[in-house]
Design an enzyme around this catalytic site. Structure first.
Site, PDB file in Angstrom:
ATOM      1  N   ARG A 167      22.631  11.263   6.196  1.00 34.07           N
ATOM      2  CA  ARG A 167      21.947  11.237   4.902  1.00 34.07           C
ATOM      3  C   ARG A 167      22.386  10.067   4.033  1.00 34.07           C
ATOM      4  O   ARG A 167      21.647   9.642   3.170  1.00 34.07           O
ATOM      5  CB  ARG A 167      22.132  12.582   4.182  1.00 34.07           C
ATOM      6  CG  ARG A 167      21.042  12.803   3.171  1.00 34.07           C
ATOM      7  CD  ARG A 167      20.959  14.155   2.446  1.00 34.07           C
ATOM      8  NE  ARG A 167      21.633  15.278   3.006  1.00 34.07           N
ATOM      9  CZ  ARG A 167      22.852  15.685   2.631  1.00 34.07           C
ATOM     10  NH1 ARG A 167      23.528  15.024   1.708  1.00 34.07           N
ATOM     11  NH2 ARG A 167      23.368  16.756   3.183  1.00 34.07           N
ATOM     12  N   TYR A 195       0.923   4.033 -13.615  1.00 33.68           N
ATOM     13  CA  TYR A 195       0.412   4.658 -12.389  1.00 33.68           C
ATOM     14  C   TYR A 195       0.229   6.167 -12.643  1.00 33.68           C
ATOM     15  O   TYR A 195       1.132   6.825 -13.176  1.00 33.68           O
ATOM     16  CB  TYR A 195       1.460   4.393 -11.313  1.00 33.68           C
ATOM     17  CG  TYR A 195       1.150   4.853  -9.932  1.00 33.68           C
ATOM     18  CD1 TYR A 195       0.081   4.326  -9.216  1.00 33.68           C
ATOM     19  CD2 TYR A 195       1.972   5.791  -9.302  1.00 33.68           C
ATOM     20  CE1 TYR A 195      -0.174   4.740  -7.922  1.00 33.68           C
ATOM     21  CE2 TYR A 195       1.726   6.198  -8.003  1.00 33.68           C
ATOM     22  CZ  TYR A 195       0.648   5.668  -7.327  1.00 33.68           C
ATOM     23  OH  TYR A 195       0.402   6.074  -6.045  1.00 33.68           O
ATOM     24  N   ASP A 244       8.391  -0.347 -13.337  1.00 34.30           N
ATOM     25  CA  ASP A 244       7.704  -0.299 -12.046  1.00 34.30           C
ATOM     26  C   ASP A 244       7.220  -1.726 -11.766  1.00 34.30           C
ATOM     27  O   ASP A 244       6.281  -2.214 -12.381  1.00 34.30           O
ATOM     28  CB  ASP A 244       6.532   0.690 -12.111  1.00 34.30           C
ATOM     29  CG  ASP A 244       5.819   0.857 -10.770  1.00 34.30           C
ATOM     30  OD1 ASP A 244       5.872  -0.087  -9.948  1.00 34.30           O
ATOM     31  OD2 ASP A 244       5.201   1.913 -10.552  1.00 34.30           O
ATOM     32  N   LYS A 297       3.965  -0.917  -0.522  1.00 35.60           N
ATOM     33  CA  LYS A 297       2.977  -1.965  -0.769  1.00 35.60           C
ATOM     34  C   LYS A 297       3.435  -3.279  -0.118  1.00 35.60           C
ATOM     35  O   LYS A 297       3.324  -3.421   1.074  1.00 35.60           O
ATOM     36  CB  LYS A 297       2.723  -2.103  -2.274  1.00 35.60           C
ATOM     37  CG  LYS A 297       2.522  -0.739  -2.989  1.00 35.60           C
ATOM     38  CD  LYS A 297       1.218  -0.082  -2.617  1.00 35.60           C
ATOM     39  CE  LYS A 297       1.087   1.382  -2.996  1.00 35.60           C
ATOM     40  NZ  LYS A 297       1.266   1.748  -4.377  1.00 35.60           N
TER      41      LYS A 297
HETATM   42  C1  LIG Z   1       1.469   2.988  -4.948  1.00 38.09           C
HETATM   43  C2  LIG Z   1       2.226   2.851  -6.208  1.00 38.09           C
HETATM   44  C3  LIG Z   1       3.302   3.695  -6.478  1.00 38.09           C
HETATM   45  C4  LIG Z   1       3.708   4.837  -5.577  1.00 38.09           C
HETATM   46  O1  LIG Z   1       4.121   4.428  -4.312  1.00 38.09           O
HETATM   47  P1  LIG Z   1       3.989   5.429  -3.058  1.00 38.09           P
HETATM   48  O2  LIG Z   1       4.841   4.793  -2.033  1.00 38.09           O
HETATM   49  O3  LIG Z   1       2.535   5.474  -2.718  1.00 38.09           O
HETATM   50  O4  LIG Z   1       4.514   6.761  -3.486  1.00 38.09           O
HETATM   51  C5  LIG Z   1       3.983   3.494  -7.655  1.00 38.09           C
HETATM   52  N1  LIG Z   1       3.636   2.529  -8.524  1.00 38.09           N
HETATM   53  C6  LIG Z   1       2.614   1.705  -8.287  1.00 38.09           C
HETATM   54  C7  LIG Z   1       2.289   0.651  -9.281  1.00 38.09           C
HETATM   55  C8  LIG Z   1       1.872   1.841  -7.131  1.00 38.09           C
HETATM   56  O5  LIG Z   1       0.817   1.045  -6.910  1.00 38.09           O
END
Ligand SMILES: *Cc1c(COP(=O)(O)O)cnc(C)c1O
Length: 393
Positions: free
Chosen positions: A57, A111, A183, A208
């Site tokens: 972990r 988001y 973010d 992403k």
């Molecule tokens: C997709 C996304 C997330 C979340 O990511 P996941 O891996 O899909 O949980 C958070 N913030 C932004 C800006 C995103 O585009």
């Protein structure tokens, strides 16, 4: 470690003691890790840090190498924690800095799952969330109350692309002892080194651009020495763990991040500028275009732009928009983005916001520009706009 990002993404985390003579770290699948004797079990358990064997972990060289490579991209950062998704990274980061009775300021363009988390989980814990205008800048000072403990930013917003004055907000927060979280998924540290710009915790949906190939989900939080120990403890208590296979895929994606980002940028700019010239398009929301709210802040604070932006159609309804999107040959329809392939998504920002109003001349579409030739994408969109015009009437 070398100075430039192109070199850092290639070399980060490749310690000889983790990779051996092999270029890439092996995928270490592990739960139990065996110790020589009772004494080393005891010392091993006490040392809670990446690079110290303990139990699956807490990771193995596969995850440690990825975390270290991400930390290297953020000058001023102490360390990085990994999560099974971007949403997990956001929620644990928030829980590591907030407690019952606290007040959180959350950007209105955030988001959507982040919003829902605040309203539900944080609400049940007695943490209040107030949403603020993404363009507020230093005016955030007027919203800060006795109990405000954290300010969350997303810049640009991943549907509507307002660029925030991150540095102004971070400096107001710092002066009042308030934690900032960003973010940074759109920009990645390559376009916006967030810790250097004054943010305390910077979050990536590695799903992403870091993974980059639409085949794994992963999140990360990178932070300073001041916040790292608390983040690490909270993350471990929530049992957050990333599989070594996914960490490996993210590390493999990271190695080409710099050249992919450049190609996404070039392709997206070409498509965005072409869309801006079209009579069927009312507005293009792309931080590198002067018409985008916060464009000046982008020009001052970012090293470039990525492949994600939106545009607003001139009139028409959801059916006319669907005629555009549904017939596209090169754009897939689906969530997520940041992979090698192009995507088109119908978006409804007006229904999500509470602190600000989002008004538009027609329905909106978000595009992710992948690594296809931009002229093929433009030809596809040109036919799509004809379908839109014919349906709109
Ligand atoms: C997709 C996304 C997330 C979340 O990511 P996941 O891996 O899909 O949980 C958070 N913030 C932004 C800006 C995103 O585009």
């Amino acid at each position: 470690m070398s100075e430039r990002d192109e070199t850092k993404v290639v070399e980060g985390g490749r310690r000889p003691e983790w990779t051996g003579p092999i270029v890439n770290p092996p995928v270490h699948r592990a739960s139990t890790i065996l110790f020589e004797d009772c004494a080393s079990l005891k010392t091993g358990t006490g040392r809670n840090a990446d690079g110290e064997w303990h139990y699956g972990r807490r990771g193995t060289p596969t995850q440690w190498a990825l975390a270290e490579a991400l930390t290297d991209l953020e000058p001023g950062a102490e360390g990085t924690m990994l999560y099974p998704s971007g949403v997990a990274a956001i929620s644990v980061a928030l829980l590591s800095v907030l407690k019952a009775g606290d007040d959180l300021l959350m950007v209105d363009s955030t988001y959507e799952p982040t919003r829902v988390f605040c309203r539900t989980v944080l609400g049940q814990m007695g943490i209040t969330t107030r949403f603020y205008d993404p363009m507020i800048g230093a005016g955030i000072a007027d919203l800060i109350g006795e109990r405000t403990a954290a300010i969350f930013l997303e810049s640009p917003g991943s549907l509507t692309f307002e660029v925030q004055d991150v540095q102004a907000i971070a400096s107001v927060a710092k002066a009042r002892g308030i934690v900032t979280l960003l973010d940074n998924t759109w920009a990645t540290p390559l376009l916006f080194p967030a810790i250097e710009r004054g943010v305390d915790l910077t979050i990536l949906a590695c799903t992403k651009y870091v993974v980059g190939h639409s085949d794994a989900m992963l999140g990360s939080v990178t932070t300073t020495a001041e916040h790292y120990a608390k983040l690490r403890r909270t993350t471990q208590l929530f049992g957050q763990h990333v599989s070594p296979d996914d960490a490996y895929l993210a590390l493999r994606g990271l190695r080409t991040l710099a050249i992919r980002m450049k190609a996404h940028e070039d392709g997206a700019l070409k498509v965005a500028r072409w869309l801006e010239s079209r009579p069927e398009v009312a507005r293009v929301l792309h931080p590198a275009l002067p018409s985008c709210p916060g464009h000046d802040l982008w020009a001052r604070g970012f090293k470039g732009s990525s492949g994600l932006f939106s545009f607003v159609l001139d009139g028409g309804d959801a059916a006319a928009r669907a005629a555009l999107i549904d017939g596209c040959k090169h754009f897939g329809i689906g969530y997520s983005w940041g992979g090698f392939e192009s995507l088109a998504l119908p978006i409804e920002p007006a229904s999500i916001r509470t602190a600000t109003r989002w008004e538009a001349a027609g329905p909106a579409v978000r595009l992710h520009i992948g690594l296809e030739h931009p002229d093929d994408l433009i030809a596809d969109l040109e036919e799509g706009l004809t379908r839109f015009r014919n349906t709109r009437g």
